[in-house]
Structure formats: structure tokens, C-alpha cells
Design a protein around this motif. Structure first.
Motif, short mmCIF file in Angstrom:
data_model
loop_
_atom_site.label_atom_id
_atom_site.label_comp_id
_atom_site.label_asym_id
_atom_site.label_seq_id
_atom_site.Cartn_x
_atom_site.Cartn_y
_atom_site.Cartn_z
N SER A 1 0.80 -1.23 0.00
CA SER A 1 0.00 0.00 0.00
C SER A 1 0.84 1.28 0.00
CB SER A 1 -0.94 0.00 1.22
OG SER A 1 -0.18 -0.06 2.43
N LYS A 2 1.95 1.29 0.70
CA LYS A 2 2.74 2.51 0.83
C LYS A 2 3.51 2.79 -0.45
CE LYS A 2 6.24 4.80 3.67
NZ LYS A 2 7.10 4.72 4.87
N PRO A 3 3.53 4.06 -0.93
CA PRO A 3 4.34 4.40 -2.10
C PRO A 3 5.82 4.13 -1.83
CG PRO A 3 2.77 6.15 -1.61
CD PRO A 3 2.72 5.20 -0.45
N LEU A 4 6.52 3.63 -2.85
CA LEU A 4 7.93 3.26 -2.67
C LEU A 4 8.88 4.43 -2.86
CD1 LEU A 4 8.01 -0.18 -4.56
CD2 LEU A 4 8.25 0.19 -2.10
N ASN A 5 8.52 5.38 -3.72
CA ASN A 5 9.42 6.48 -4.02
C ASN A 5 9.79 7.26 -2.76
OD1 ASN A 5 10.90 8.38 -5.61
ND2 ASN A 5 9.15 9.76 -5.51
N GLY A 6 11.09 7.39 -2.50
CA GLY A 6 11.56 8.12 -1.34
C GLY A 6 11.80 7.27 -0.11
N THR A 7 11.59 5.95 -0.20
CA THR A 7 11.81 5.08 0.96
C THR A 7 13.27 4.64 1.10
OG1 THR A 7 11.19 3.10 -0.31
CG2 THR A 7 9.43 4.23 0.90
N MET A 8 14.12 5.02 0.18
CA MET A 8 15.55 4.78 0.31
C MET A 8 16.17 5.89 1.15
SD MET A 8 18.56 5.13 -2.54
CE MET A 8 18.71 6.89 -2.18
N ALA A 9 16.85 5.53 2.23
CA ALA A 9 17.52 6.53 3.05
C ALA A 9 18.72 7.08 2.30
CB ALA A 9 17.96 5.91 4.37
N PRO A 10 18.89 8.42 2.24
CA PRO A 10 20.03 9.00 1.52
C PRO A 10 21.36 8.55 2.12
CG PRO A 10 18.38 10.67 2.01
CD PRO A 10 18.00 9.46 2.79
N TYR A 11 22.35 8.39 1.29
CA TYR A 11 23.69 8.01 1.73
C TYR A 11 24.71 8.57 0.75
CZ TYR A 11 23.23 4.30 -1.82
OH TYR A 11 23.03 3.62 -3.00
N ALA A 12 25.96 8.67 1.20
CA ALA A 12 27.02 9.19 0.36
C ALA A 12 27.81 8.08 -0.32
CB ALA A 12 27.97 10.06 1.19
N GLU A 13 27.96 6.97 0.36
CA GLU A 13 28.73 5.82 -0.16
C GLU A 13 28.21 4.56 0.49
OE1 GLU A 13 31.11 4.90 -3.02
OE2 GLU A 13 31.81 6.81 -2.19
N GLN A 14 28.26 3.47 -0.25
CA GLN A 14 27.90 2.17 0.30
C GLN A 14 29.11 1.25 0.22
OE1 GLN A 14 24.61 0.08 -1.60
NE2 GLN A 14 24.13 -1.00 0.29
N VAL A 15 29.44 0.65 1.35
CA VAL A 15 30.54 -0.30 1.42
C VAL A 15 29.96 -1.71 1.35
CG1 VAL A 15 32.55 -1.09 2.73
CG2 VAL A 15 31.83 1.30 2.87
N GLY B 1 27.32 11.37 -5.64
CA GLY B 1 26.51 11.53 -4.45
C GLY B 1 25.12 12.11 -4.64
N GLU B 2 24.74 12.49 -5.88
CA GLU B 2 23.40 13.05 -6.09
C GLU B 2 22.33 12.00 -5.83
OE1 GLU B 2 20.56 14.74 -9.73
OE2 GLU B 2 22.67 14.24 -10.10
N ILE B 3 21.37 12.32 -4.96
CA ILE B 3 20.28 11.41 -4.66
C ILE B 3 19.19 11.56 -5.71
CG2 ILE B 3 18.51 10.78 -2.96
CD1 ILE B 3 21.37 10.05 -2.17
N LEU B 4 18.69 10.43 -6.20
CA LEU B 4 17.71 10.42 -7.28
C LEU B 4 16.32 10.12 -6.73
CD1 LEU B 4 19.73 8.33 -9.92
CD2 LEU B 4 19.69 10.83 -9.60
N ARG B 5 15.35 10.93 -7.12
CA ARG B 5 13.95 10.74 -6.76
C ARG B 5 13.10 10.95 -8.01
NH1 ARG B 5 15.27 8.39 -2.22
NH2 ARG B 5 15.52 9.66 -0.34
N LEU B 6 11.89 10.43 -7.96
CA LEU B 6 10.94 10.70 -9.06
C LEU B 6 10.30 12.07 -8.85
CD1 LEU B 6 9.13 7.26 -9.44
CD2 LEU B 6 10.77 8.33 -11.01
#
Length: 367
Positions: free
Chosen positions: A73-87, A362-367
Motif C-alpha cells: 500500500s505505501k508508495p515506494l518512491n523516497g523510501t531509500m535513506a540517503p547516503y554518500a557511499e555504500q561499502v 553523491g546526487e540522490i535520485l527521486r521521481l
């Protein structure tokens, strides 16, 4: 020695008397209304609304554990927590403790990085989020000293592979953090820090040069959350999706790499190459692995696609998602073929599955 923030002095708003008069014309507020805020803007990347239906039989969707449904039910767009790098830590394992830093009684690379960058760590920075994730990818053994215990790691979206981080010394972990994970520019909230403190929180390229064998990542990385030790929804669905991605990628002639990265291979190319050798050189390759918790188990299956810089689409044009990481949620086996063809090979984001993304830099992408 830890530096404590200076408490702000209390302040008050002093209102000045304003002469009262009736406006002769009607004033219009310039504040954005709720209606305007909901107007959909054009995203800075190509998209399609829904995932195409599969053209052939795919793996069935497994049943979810009792009491752990998928949130549809919940919209998915924006549910990713922003980050600068992933190890992405190469553990060679398919599952882990609920908290990955508890693996091997706390003797692991994730725990070491969090000790330095987590709350209270010497490089702690609340305005620079680095995601620490375990993967099922195997580590590269040290070529000259195979008896030394070492760990490898991918850094994305920098698209770097760090093959050797010996466990016998903490110096390599500090070189990793200081040379690759710290920011090159501090957040404005750090403007009042002392020069020494600022220098400590900034990246040092000299530290990065202490790590041997660092190379660019040229393979597509398909990461599927399969952290059953944290939540069984991903534990059940993750392995099914991993197998389906491998099968669908091979269907479109993408080479699946399963062993460790060989950093000793001879990179010298022959002066004369056969047509077959040239074809193998230009063929795309991918690594598909299970990963630990990334947030949002209720959106299983959770998938991250890292498209390497310079990748082309099937028709030879630049892939507009090259250098990006694309997060999808609620992925089922029936979606995998469409994701491979539309996102990996076509450079398009599927809106209905999109949780968020990040571009190299590092640019965060959203719809």
C-alpha cells in the motif's frame, strides 16, 4: 579528546509596531500550496511506468512467512535513506547475524568501520552517511601471502574495488575510511569546527594510496537482500530472486561472474586479437549477490542495481543510468526479466518499483 558542541544562546523575536492600513488590492500568497507540491516533475532520467510482463515462464513467487506480509500500500518512491557511499563487504556467506557487526564475535570489517565512523567514533559525522553492507561475494585472496586473513570490499557509487584489507592490522581500515569514505567537502554545519577537527573529518588521498590493488568496477552489480537472520521475508525471497537474475542475465548474453576477483590476472592485451576475443572483451558482465539489511524488509524483495560508468544500452548508445545505483522494492520473480531488459540494458527506471537512487558523485535520485 572529544569536542562538544557549544550550546546556543537563547534568543527572542522582537516584534516592531507596524502601521495598520487596509490594502487597496488583494494580496496573493507566494507559498507553494499542497496542490502545487503534488505536481509531478519530470525526473532527470528515462522512466517507464510499470514493469513489462515476462515473455517466458519465471520462478514462482514463494509464500511469505506467517504474520510477515509484504506492504503493497505505501508508495515506494523516497523510501531509500540517503547516503554518500555504500561499502559492500565480501564475506562469502549467504546470511549473517541480525546485526552484521556481531559476526565472528565482533571481529569483522563492518564492526571496524562502524567503530571509526559510527556514533562516538573518531571520524563520526552525522551529515555524511556511509552505508555498511555485507555481501555473499567472496574476497580476493592475497596473491603473495594467501595464509593472511584478508577482506575485500566494493565502494559504490564510486565504483571502486578494494581487494586487500588484512585483518592483522587496523591500519588498512583507517586507510579505507580516511582515503575513500570520508567526504571531500564538509557540511556547512561544520564551519565552526577547529581546523584540526575539520582536517580529521576530510578525505586524504595519500591515505588511499596505502591500499594495494585498488581498481575500477566495470561489472554490473545486482544486489538482492537475503538477510534471513534479520527478517525472513528477504530470507525466503532473496535466494529465489538471485537465481532468477542470474538466469535472465545469461538469457541476454551478460556473463555471470561467480568467483572472487582475480587481481593477479595479466591485463596486457595481445597485439593481434581474433574476432572471438574482441567479442568476449566487449561482452557485458555482472555479479549477482545476496546482501544484508538495507531497510524496508516489508518491501521485499529489495534489489539494488549498480550500473558501471561507461556502460552502453543494447543498441550501443550511452546508458543514461551508467554510474548510478537504482533501488527497487516489491520485486517478484515476474519482474526480473523486465528489470534486466529495461533498467540494466535499456537505462530506464521502472517507476512502480523505484525506491530511490544515487548517482556517482553523491546526487540522490527521486521521481
Amino acid at each position: 579528546m572529544f569536542l562538544r558542541p557549544v550550546a546556543r544562546s537563547p534568543w527572542r523575536i522582537h516584534r516592531l509596531p507596524v502601521p495598520i492600513h487596509k490594502p487597496t488590492t488583494r494580496t496573493i500568497s507566494t507559498r507553494p500550496s499542497n496542490i502545487n507540491s503534488k505536481i509531478k516533475t519530470t525526473p532527470p532520467f528515462p522512466t517507464i511506468q510499470t514493469c513489462p510482463s515476462p515473455s517466458c515462464t519465471c520462478a514462482p513467487m514463494p509464500d511469505m512467512p506467517e504474520g510477515l506480509p509484504i506492504d503493497n500500500s505505501k508508495p515506494l518512491n523516497g523510501t531509500m535513506a540517503p547516503y554518500a557511499e555504500q561499502v559492500l563487504i565480501c564475506t562469502g556467506k549467504d546470511d549473517w547475524e541480525s546485526k552484521i557487526e556481531d559476526e565472528n564475535a565482533g571481529d569483522n570489517l563492518a564492526a571496524d568501520i562502524k567503530e571509526l565512523m559510527g556514533r562516538g567514533g573518531v571520524f563520526s559525522d552525522p551529515y555524511h552517511n556511509v552505508s555498511i553492507t555485507n555481501t555473499s561475494f567472496p574476497s580476493s585472496p592475497p596473491p603473495s601471502r594467501p595464509e593472511i586473513q584478508s577482506t575485500s570490499a566494493y565502494l559504490v557509487p564510486s565504483f571502486k574495488y578494494i581487494p586487500f584489507l588484512p585483518r592483522v592490522s587496523f591500519d588498512s581500515v583507517q586507510a579505507l575510511v580516511k582515503g575513500y569514505l570520508l567526504p571531500t567537502k564538509l557540511h556547512p554545519m561544520h564551519d565552526n569546527l577547529s581546523p584540526i577537527h575539520k582536517d580529521r573529518l576530510l578525505r586524504s588521498e595519500d591515505q588511499g594510496r596505502l591500499l594495494y590493488g585498488v581498481r575500477d568496477v566495470k561489472d554490473v552489480l545486482v544486489l538482492v537482500c537475503g538477510h534471513g537472520g534479520r527478517d525472513m521475508r528477504c530470507g525466503v525471497l532473496g535466494p529465489v530472486l538471485k537465481g532468477e537474475f542470474e538466469r535472465q542475465l545469461e538469457e541476454v548474453d551478460v556473463s555471470i561472474l561467480k568467483g572472487h576477483v582475480d587481481v593477479t590476472e595479466n591485463t596486457d592485451r595481445p597485439l593481434l586479437e581474433t574476432e572471438e576475443q574482441r567479442g568476449l572483451e566487449t561482452r557485458s558482465s555482472a555479479r549477482v549477490g545476496l546482501i544484508s539489511h538495507i531497510g524496508g524488509h516489508k518491501f521485499a524483495g529489495n534489489v539494488i542495481l549498480y550500473i558501471p560508468p561507461g556502460m552502453k544500452t543494447v543498441d550501443g548508445k550511452p546508458n543514461e543510468l551508467a554510474g548510478c545505483g537504482i533501488w527497487y522494492g516489491r520485486v517478484e520473480p515476474k519482474h526480473v526479466e523486465g528489470i534486466v531488459r529495461e533498467t540494466v540494458l535499456g537505462g530506464k527506471v521502472i517507476e512502480d518499483l523505484f525506491r530511490g537512487g544515487i548517482r556517482q558523485g553523491g546526487e540522490i535520485l527521486r521521481l
